[in-house]
Motif scaffolding. Structure first.
Motif, PDB file in Angstrom:
ATOM      1  N   PHE A   1      37.404  46.075  -1.122  1.00 17.76           N
ATOM      2  CA  PHE A   1      36.268  46.374  -0.238  1.00 17.76           C
ATOM      3  C   PHE A   1      35.853  45.123   0.527  1.00 17.76           C
ATOM      4  CE2 PHE A   1      35.110  50.141  -3.026  1.00 17.76           C
ATOM      5  CZ  PHE A   1      35.453  51.054  -2.050  1.00 17.76           C
TER       6      PHE A   1
ATOM      7  N   LEU B   1      33.357  45.159   4.041  1.00 11.79           N
ATOM      8  CA  LEU B   1      32.169  45.913   3.698  1.00 11.79           C
ATOM      9  C   LEU B   1      31.092  44.928   3.241  1.00 11.79           C
ATOM     10  CD1 LEU B   1      32.187  48.997   3.780  1.00 11.79           C
ATOM     11  CD2 LEU B   1      32.152  48.965   1.313  1.00 11.79           C
ATOM     12  N   PRO B   2      29.927  44.991   3.838  1.00 12.18           N
ATOM     13  CA  PRO B   2      28.883  44.067   3.404  1.00 12.18           C
ATOM     14  C   PRO B   2      28.378  44.443   2.037  1.00 12.18           C
ATOM     15  CG  PRO B   2      27.992  45.664   4.938  1.00 12.18           C
ATOM     16  CD  PRO B   2      29.479  45.912   4.863  1.00 12.18           C
TER      17      PRO B   2
ATOM     18  N   ALA C   1      38.346  48.998  11.092  1.00 10.03           N
ATOM     19  CA  ALA C   1      38.235  50.414  10.746  1.00 10.03           C
ATOM     20  C   ALA C   1      39.586  50.973  10.312  1.00 10.03           C
ATOM     21  CB  ALA C   1      37.680  51.198  11.913  1.00 10.03           C
TER      22      ALA C   1
ATOM     23  N   LEU D   1      41.483  51.532   1.210  1.00  5.58           N
ATOM     24  CA  LEU D   1      40.909  52.600   0.401  1.00  5.58           C
ATOM     25  C   LEU D   1      41.951  53.310  -0.446  1.00  5.58           C
ATOM     26  CD1 LEU D   1      38.384  54.735   2.402  1.00  5.58           C
ATOM     27  CD2 LEU D   1      38.039  53.487   0.311  1.00  5.58           C
TER      28      LEU D   1
ATOM     29  N   LEU E   1      40.124  57.854  -8.279  1.00  4.29           N
ATOM     30  CA  LEU E   1      40.034  59.293  -8.106  1.00  4.29           C
ATOM     31  C   LEU E   1      41.129  60.051  -8.838  1.00  4.29           C
ATOM     32  CD1 LEU E   1      39.156  59.361  -4.318  1.00  4.29           C
ATOM     33  CD2 LEU E   1      37.713  58.847  -6.250  1.00  4.29           C
TER      34      LEU E   1
ATOM     35  N   GLU F   1      26.058  50.393   4.787  1.00  2.00           N
ATOM     36  CA  GLU F   1      27.478  50.447   4.450  1.00  2.00           C
ATOM     37  C   GLU F   1      27.685  50.621   2.953  1.00  2.00           C
ATOM     38  OE1 GLU F   1      29.066  51.187   6.950  1.00  2.00           O
ATOM     39  OE2 GLU F   1      30.356  49.518   7.469  1.00  2.00           O
TER      40      GLU F   1
ATOM     41  N   ILE G   1      30.258  53.348  -0.775  1.00  2.00           N
ATOM     42  CA  ILE G   1      31.087  53.167  -1.974  1.00  2.00           C
ATOM     43  C   ILE G   1      30.723  54.182  -3.065  1.00  2.00           C
ATOM     44  CG2 ILE G   1      31.815  51.555  -3.753  1.00  2.00           C
ATOM     45  CD1 ILE G   1      31.385  49.314  -1.838  1.00  2.00           C
TER      46      ILE G   1
ATOM     47  N   PHE H   1      31.667  57.687  -1.940  1.00  2.00           N
ATOM     48  CA  PHE H   1      33.124  57.856  -1.960  1.00  2.00           C
ATOM     49  C   PHE H   1      33.587  58.203  -3.379  1.00  2.00           C
ATOM     50  CE2 PHE H   1      37.205  55.682  -2.783  1.00  2.00           C
ATOM     51  CZ  PHE H   1      38.005  56.338  -1.879  1.00  2.00           C
ATOM     52  N   TYR H   2      33.040  57.485  -4.333  1.00  2.00           N
ATOM     53  CA  TYR H   2      33.423  57.700  -5.734  1.00  2.00           C
ATOM     54  C   TYR H   2      32.947  59.067  -6.202  1.00  2.00           C
ATOM     55  CZ  TYR H   2      33.961  56.398 -10.690  1.00  2.00           C
ATOM     56  OH  TYR H   2      34.322  56.327 -12.003  1.00  2.00           O
TER      57      TYR H   2
ATOM     58  N   GLY I   1      34.991  61.748  -4.465  1.00  2.00           N
ATOM     59  CA  GLY I   1      36.410  61.675  -4.787  1.00  2.00           C
ATOM     60  C   GLY I   1      36.732  61.913  -6.253  1.00  2.00           C
TER      61      GLY I   1
ATOM     62  N   ILE J   1      38.068  60.327   1.550  1.00  2.00           N
ATOM     63  CA  ILE J   1      38.587  59.326   2.485  1.00  2.00           C
ATOM     64  C   ILE J   1      38.115  59.615   3.900  1.00  2.00           C
ATOM     65  CG2 ILE J   1      40.712  58.450   3.520  1.00  2.00           C
ATOM     66  CD1 ILE J   1      41.934  58.452   0.789  1.00  2.00           C
TER      67      ILE J   1
ATOM     68  N   PHE K   1      34.574  58.478   4.221  1.00  2.00           N
ATOM     69  CA  PHE K   1      34.457  57.019   4.294  1.00  2.00           C
ATOM     70  C   PHE K   1      34.869  56.508   5.669  1.00  2.00           C
ATOM     71  CE2 PHE K   1      35.303  52.639   3.690  1.00  2.00           C
ATOM     72  CZ  PHE K   1      34.613  52.231   2.575  1.00  2.00           C
ATOM     73  N   LEU K   2      36.034  56.966   6.125  1.00  2.00           N
ATOM     74  CA  LEU K   2      36.574  56.413   7.368  1.00  2.00           C
ATOM     75  C   LEU K   2      35.722  56.762   8.572  1.00  2.00           C
ATOM     76  CD1 LEU K   2      40.401  56.789   6.991  1.00  2.00           C
ATOM     77  CD2 LEU K   2      38.978  54.776   6.775  1.00  2.00           C
TER      78      LEU K   2
ATOM     79  N   PHE L   1      32.495  54.726   8.341  1.00  2.01           N
ATOM     80  CA  PHE L   1      32.749  53.288   8.466  1.00  2.01           C
ATOM     81  C   PHE L   1      33.049  52.927   9.916  1.00  2.01           C
ATOM     82  CE2 PHE L   1      35.525  49.538   8.261  1.00  2.01           C
ATOM     83  CZ  PHE L   1      34.713  48.682   7.557  1.00  2.01           C
ATOM     84  N   THR L   2      33.892  53.731  10.553  1.00  2.87           N
ATOM     85  CA  THR L   2      34.255  53.436  11.935  1.00  2.87           C
ATOM     86  C   THR L   2      33.033  53.479  12.835  1.00  2.87           C
ATOM     87  OG1 THR L   2      36.313  54.549  11.448  1.00  2.87           O
ATOM     88  CG2 THR L   2      35.888  54.030  13.747  1.00  2.87           C
TER      89      THR L   2
END
Lengths: 500, 508
Positions: A394, A399-400, A432, A439, A447, B135, B139, B142-143, B146, B158, B161-162, B165-166
């Motif tokens: 990450f 990622l901050p 991005a 990921l 997962l 941001e 995380i 996502f967990y 997922g 995913i 997230f994507l 994030f983008t």
């Protein structure tokens, strides 16, 4: 008629050599130790390397910049000191990974550790000179040591990797020499400062002076290719994934950060005059290279199924981002380059370190121990390990508030401040894209369910010192927000003493 | 009281970290205790909140990276206060109602981390700090999607997230550019929002920055055409994930529009008003139709969320006190209502392991209590008067009515459309005969489920009857916001427009 050579001993200023000499003396003493004593544990050598490098580091910190020595060939300016500090501290971090639990061929030989110190000395020479000759000597010392160290892992892939790296490196060396020759012919000097002065004062950098301009371009292209190999810029990056795959993770991680730091300093010194000359052809060339170096490996990395190869491509892409700082060319961008690289060193050390901790011995030649599949369900077996590896991934994503985010932010910020909005957007879009492949291993770890009998596969290679040093990297990566301020102060102090 | 905000942010994080030490059998109780404490903290914040003050309160500043102008700055105003109360409440309720069996310990720890990031987003007044929390929500989410999700959970996680994030990294460029512009104007680096509020930007800069921020927010709202991640994320997420996603995460972005886009770029906001309203209306109508076509109950509610978020966008970009107040009220209302809806689907899913509408029918026979609760929640979602849903929708549409009666009329179709799909779903699920033998033994809600759902229903009705308790402090803040917009606008047209939109005054 040759003029008699005369020089004063003061101009020799041998003190500037002291840091490198410590590393070299250290290497020789390790070889001597090995000569007289046969029953030794590798931990002795590791600790010796750490000791000598620490000594080296402290000697270095006594200098505050802008000293010349050794017939004006050495140049200890702010950038030289700063990059040496990064190189040495990074090397200290990475040698800890030599304390692995499993017994590997390479760490049984004292030569490995001697070569390690020779290599560090080589990089130190490389960054603290503006003479093309000394840069070349440093570069080759370091590279030859590296080739050998890769091959010492004694697997077929490692030897293949070493040969590949060596051939490519030899080609790059030839380019470097050829480029130097052209610039010597043009300007009558091998010192970068004088070269750039002649280039700008004689107007060689403009298309009006066509015959010379063409020569400058040819020379530039040769030097560019040589540095491109070292920095793994597109399209000279093709060796990277194979060499990384062939090296141990410890060495691959080292390869992805420390040699490039040295390369960046040379690039910074060499490209400066071209970046500031505003020449369209060279600017376009650099711009396209930077963009492609960020983008193409990123896209290739999307298809990888092996963490190490993925990290290899990602480090190429990260080199592209750092190269963007050189392209921008402002003082802030130079600071950004160093900040980025320090944070990248910490993060990449963590990522490759985690791979090294998880290395097993059951893998035959040409089989990778780091396929995504191997990490399936790691979160259920060892949540802590999985979280740490995920944390570094990450952090690499940007990622901050984890380490590399601040580097990316500062870099983007410097691009925005310099009016390079398009470049900033490209950097951001690449982040991005990168998010996707970073990921994927995370999704495998968190997962999916573990495979049968996977429990014994993890953390085979972990020893307490290795765990502690990776833990230290975790600490740095998580709390980096508190270090950015002092770090930036140090960086801007050193960068400020040099005119970049 | 000065550091109550940092306590609100970091208490769940500390609790989560300590939570690793707790045995997994006691984890559920631990989660409940922590979230209750957090909720009480939020209530305490509300209690000490001075509703007559329009600006930020409880402001706390700690230096982080002063040379870059990045600091820890926290503060709340009327808008964020109620959102914080709502999210702490919803997290508490969702933990109480948690029925997940697999790996509960990790789930609760993740939820607590998520709570930290969510509170952080609404409290942060430093833009970079806001971005960090923004941001970081990715995380844990996502967990959660997922790991505990349904069959296509990898893809869903995913994609979620994507997409987000983008969108956000583009927003980051906007933030950095704003910092640069601010530096050029004042000679000081600052990412403090309170400083930024004082900056007046030229029109073209505003436009670019609005667009950059738009990408960050619009993906998360989600606005058409960036909405495709939402139905799949919702559909695949576990119940608790859907609740938080709908109740909280979607609110972050409309909050972002109110906190950043409107006061920082007033001219651009007016300039893009019709564009945004258009997107909102498309979302309302189009996704309502999609919702009607869904066979999966959860997907249907997900699409209905997108549709309702359209109304919120419309309210925000009405750019007047009624509209924005209504939008915030609807954000709170929709948070509670959609949370309750997803929880209800979760109740069915726990019993039958399916969310398909056609699998059910006649449930009112053996689950009367549940049928009643579901009916009330449904009515609130449609926007029936005397429920929480009505106030927000009414005010949002009223606000937009001043801008354009015709568009407001079209948007008000949302009530009709949502009535159609919701009631159709209700009919197929609860009425008729109990045809499917598998449904015969289903038990009615009890215990934790009942506690959670009843408290939600109570809130839905209470805030539907007496909204004043929230509307009053909200009004003070929003009025201030519209005034700031008028003052900061650089174009005279914008000033006139804003004045015209705000001609009537406040809502009482």
């Amino acid at each position: 008629m040759l003029e008699p050579i005369s020089f004063s001993l003061e101009s020799l200023n041998l003190g500037t050599l002291a840091p490198m000499m410590i590393a070299i003396i250290g290497a020789i003493s390790i070889l001597l130790t090995d000569l007289f004593n046969t029953e030794k544990h590798k931990s002795l050598y590791v600790v010796l390397v750490i000791l000598f490098l620490t000594f080296d580091l402290f000697t270095l910190l006594a200098y505050s910049g802008d000293e010349r020595g050794l017939f004006d060939m050495m140049l200890l300016d702010g950038i030289a000191i700063l990059s040496q500090v990064i190189i040495i501290s990074g090397s200290i971090l990475f040698i800890f990974l030599g304390l692995s639990k499993l017994r590997f061929q390479d760490f049984r030989h004292a030569e490995y550790f001697a070569l390690y110190l020779f290599m560090v000395a080589g990089f130190q020479f490389m960054v603290s000179s503006d003479s093309l000759i000394l840069i070349f000597v440093g570069l080759e010392t370091a590279s030859l040591s590296l080739y050998t160290m890769i091959a010492m892992h004694n697997r077929m892939v490692s030897i293949e990797a070493a040969i590949k790296y060596f051939t490519m490196g030899a080609l790059a060396a030839a380019f470097f020499v050829f480029g130097s020759m052209i610039f010597y012919a043009l300007t009558g000097s091998l010192e970068l400062a004088q070269i750039s002065e002649v280039l700008s004062s004689q107007g060689y950098l403009s298309a009006d002076n066509f015959s010379n301009y063409a020569m400058v371009l040819v020379g530039f292209v040769f030097m560019f290719a040589a540095l491109g190999f070292k920095l793994s810029l597109f399209p000279f990056h093709t060796w990277v994934p194979d060499v990384y795959t062939g090296s141990t993770s410890a060495l691959a991680g080292f390869l992805s950060v420390i040699p490039k730091m040295a390369g960046f300093v040379v690039a910074l010194r060499f490209f400066e005059v071209f970046v500031h000359s505003g020449d369209m052809i060279i600017h376009t060339m650099l711009y396209i290279t930077v963009v492609l170096t960020m983008t193409i490996p990123n896209i290739i990395a999307l298809q990888q199924t092996d963490i190490k190869r993925m990290l290899a491509y990602s480090s190429v892409s990260n080199a592209g981002m750092a190269m963007a700082a050189i392209l921008i060319g402002t003082t802030q961008a130079t600071s950004a380059l160093f900040l980025y690289w320090i944070l990248f060193t910490v993060t990449n050390f963590g990522a490759f370190g985690m791979l090294w901790l998880n290395r097993g011995k059951e893998y035959g030649d040409y089989k990778s121990p780091y396929a995504f599949i191997k990490f399936s369900g790691l979160a259920q077996i060892s949540p802590f390990t999985a979280s740490i590896l995920a944390l570094f991934l990450f952090a690499l994503t940007g990622l901050p508030p984890f380490a590399l985010f601040w580097g990316k932010m500062y870099l983007i910020s410097s691009a925005v401040n310099a009016g390079e909005i398009a470049l900033a957007v490209i950097i951001v879009l690449n982040s991005a894209i990168a998010a996707y492949y970073y990921l994927r291993p995370v999704s495998y770890m968190f997962l999916r369910d573990p495979e049968e009998g996977a429990k014994t596969k993890f953390m085979q290679n972990a020893s307490l010192p290795m765990k502690s040093v990776v833990g230290f990297a975790v600490f740095l990566a998580v709390t980096s927000i508190f270090f950015i301020e002092p770090l930036l102060n140090v960086i801007s102090y050193y960068v400020g003493t040099t005119s970049f | 009281m000065e550091n109550i905000l940092s306590m609100l942010i970091f208490f769940p994080a500390v609790a989560a970290t300590v939570g690793f030490l707790i045995h997994k059998d006691s984890m559920r109780q631990y989660g409940v205790v922590v979230t209750v404490v957090e909720f009480v903290l939020a209530l305490l914040l509300w209690y000490h909140f001075d509703s007559s003050v329009a600006g930020m309160q409880f402001v706390q500043t700690l230096p982080l990276i002063p040379t870059m102008g990045i600091n820890f700055v926290a503060g709340v105003d009327g808008v964020s206060l109620f959102l914080i109360v709502m999210i702490t409440f919803m997290t508490m309720i969702s933990i109480i109602a948690l029925t997940e069996k697999r790996n509960v310990k990790n789930l609760i720890i993740t939820m607590l981390y998520l709570q930290m990031t969510m509170v952080g987003v609404f409290v942060a007044l430093d833009v970079i700090m806001f971005y960090i929390f923004w941001e970081l929500t990715l995380i844990p989410m996502f967990y959660i999607i997922g790991f505990w999700g349904a069959e296509r959970r990898f893809y869903a996680a995913i994609k979620f997230f994507l997409y987000t994030f983008t969108g956000s990294v583009i927003m980051l460029i906007g933030m950095l550019y704003f910092g640069y512009v601010y530096h050029e104007a004042t000679g000081v680096w600052s990412f403090n929002l309170l400083d930024w509020y004082g900056a007046v930007l030229p029109f073209d800069v505003q436009l670019w920055l609005f667009i950059a921020f738009f990408f960050g927010f619009a993906v998360k709202v989600p606005m058409i055409p960036f909405h495709t991640w939402l139905p799949i994320a919702h559909g695949q997420a576990p119940t608790i994930g859907s609740i938080i996603l709908a109740a909280v995460l979607l609110k972050m972005e409309t909050y972002g529009f109110i906190r950043f886009s409107l006061p920082l770029f007033p001219d651009a906001s007016v300039y893009f008003m019709w564009f945004m309203a258009g997107l909102g209306i498309i979302a309302i109508i189009y996704t309502a139709m999609l919702a009607y076509a869904q066979e999966d109950m959860k997907q249907m509610i997900a699409y209905s969320s997108v549709s309702h978020m359209g109304v919120i966008i419309l309210g925000v970009f009405a750019l007047n006190v009624e509209g924005i107040t209504g939008a915030v009220y609807l954000m709170i209302g929709h948070g509670i209502v959609s949370g309750a809806l997803f929880m209800s689907v979760g109740v069915l899913y726990d019993r039958r392991k399916t969310k398909m509408i056609k699998e059910f029918g006649g449930l009112a026979h053996n689950m009367p209590m549940f049928a009643l609760v579901y009916a009330i929640v449904l009515m609130a979602s449609i926007g029936l008067p005397l429920t929480i849903g009505f106030i927000g929708e009414f005010l949002s549409l009223l606000g937009f009515f001043k801008a354009s009666p015709i568009l407001a009329f079209i948007a008000s179709l949302t009530i009709v459309l949502s009535a159609i799909y919701m009631l159709a779903m209700y009919k197929r699920t609860f009425f008729g005969k109990l045809t499917n033998p598998k449904n015969k033994d289903l038990k009615d809600i009890f215990g934790r489920e009942a506690v959670a759902l009843f408290s939600l229903v109570a809130l839905i009705i209470a805030l539907g009857i007496y909204p004043k308790v929230i509307l009053d402090p909200l009004n003070t803040t929003v009025k201030h916001l519209t005034q700031v917009m008028q003052i900061k606008a650089v174009n005279q047209d914008t000033k006139d427009k804003l004045k015209a939109l705000n001609s009537i005054g406040e809502v009482k």
